[in-house]
Design an enzyme around this catalytic site. Structure first.
Site, PDB file in Angstrom:
ATOM      1  N   ARG A  63       0.820  -1.219   0.000  1.00  0.00           N
ATOM      2  CA  ARG A  63       0.000   0.000   0.000  1.00  0.00           C
ATOM      3  C   ARG A  63       0.853   1.268   0.000  1.00  0.00           C
ATOM      4  O   ARG A  63       0.391   2.322  -0.419  1.00  0.00           O
ATOM      5  CB  ARG A  63      -1.003  -0.040   1.156  1.00  0.00           C
ATOM      6  CG  ARG A  63      -2.079  -1.118   0.909  1.00  0.00           C
ATOM      7  CD  ARG A  63      -2.973  -1.345   2.114  1.00  0.00           C
ATOM      8  NE  ARG A  63      -2.250  -1.830   3.272  1.00  0.00           N
ATOM      9  CZ  ARG A  63      -2.036  -3.113   3.549  1.00  0.00           C
ATOM     10  NH1 ARG A  63      -2.478  -4.051   2.755  1.00  0.00           N
ATOM     11  NH2 ARG A  63      -1.378  -3.468   4.631  1.00  0.00           N
ATOM     12  N   GLU A 100       6.156 -11.226  13.573  1.00  0.00           N
ATOM     13  CA  GLU A 100       5.644 -11.815  14.810  1.00  0.00           C
ATOM     14  C   GLU A 100       6.004 -13.295  14.896  1.00  0.00           C
ATOM     15  O   GLU A 100       6.401 -13.791  15.942  1.00  0.00           O
ATOM     16  CB  GLU A 100       4.125 -11.621  14.861  1.00  0.00           C
ATOM     17  CG  GLU A 100       3.514 -12.027  16.183  1.00  0.00           C
ATOM     18  CD  GLU A 100       2.031 -11.724  16.254  1.00  0.00           C
ATOM     19  OE1 GLU A 100       1.430 -12.095  17.274  1.00  0.00           O
ATOM     20  OE2 GLU A 100       1.480 -11.137  15.312  1.00  0.00           O
TER      21      GLU A 100
END
Length: 180
Positions: A63, A100
């Site tokens: 994006r 993560e």
């Protein structure tokens, strides 16, 4: 009485439990789809850098390409993408970073940034700051000088702003969501 003027945050949709339970996903596609919202976001992202000494705008996949391209156009500057490993043709340099659960790698063409170039880094969201830090490291490996990092959304509880500021970077975000 005049109705309240909309903010960028008013155009961002929140989708609960995506991509998994407990996550409040901040969806900027609704912002991009609205001409007023998109224009507002681009204008507000570039405003602190209008007239600044910037040579090129770098967008982080994916994006950041949409926003960075529009900002580069408005500033009359070139645009350079930083992509996931294996997506760019030609010679690249790469930088790994921690996610993560695991690790990822981003790349930039090895001739995309000239030594001494002043660079603005753009993306839609700042969470942990891992992708942005990896992008900054790539720019610096090529001799570029990052003059600022601009984001639509900051998730301050995830520490990205503090991480980038700890690297000496100026961070500009249009809105923040706590607890995400």
């Amino acid at each position: 009485m005049k109705p309240a003027q909309k903010t960028v945050q008013d155009y961002i949709r929140t989708i609960p439990d995506f991509p998994h339970e407990g996550i409040m996903f901040r969806d900027v596609t609704t912002l991009f789809a609205n001409p007023r919202g998109f224009r507002m976001a681009v204008d507000q992202l570039l405003h602190p850098y209008a007239g600044a000494d910037i040579d090129v705008v770098v967008g982080l996949e994916a994006r950041g390409f949409i926003l960075g391209g529009a900002i580069a156009h408005q500033l009359g500057k070139g645009f350079v993408p930083i992509r996931k490993k294996g997506k760019l043709p030609g010679q690249t340099i790469e930088q790994s970073y921690t996610l993560e659960y695991g690790e990822a790698i981003v790349e930039i063409h090895d001739d995309a940034i000239e030594a001494g170039a002043k660079v603005l880094v753009v993306d839609d969201l700042l969470a942990t700051g891992g992708t942005a830090e990896a992008g900054i490291k790539l720019i610096e490996k090529l001799g570029g000088d990052v003059v600022g990092c601009a984001f639509v959304i900051d998730l301050p509880d995830l520490g990205g702003r503090a991480r980038l500021e700890g690297l000496g970077q100026e961070v500009h975000a249009l809105c923040a969501y706590a607890g995400d």
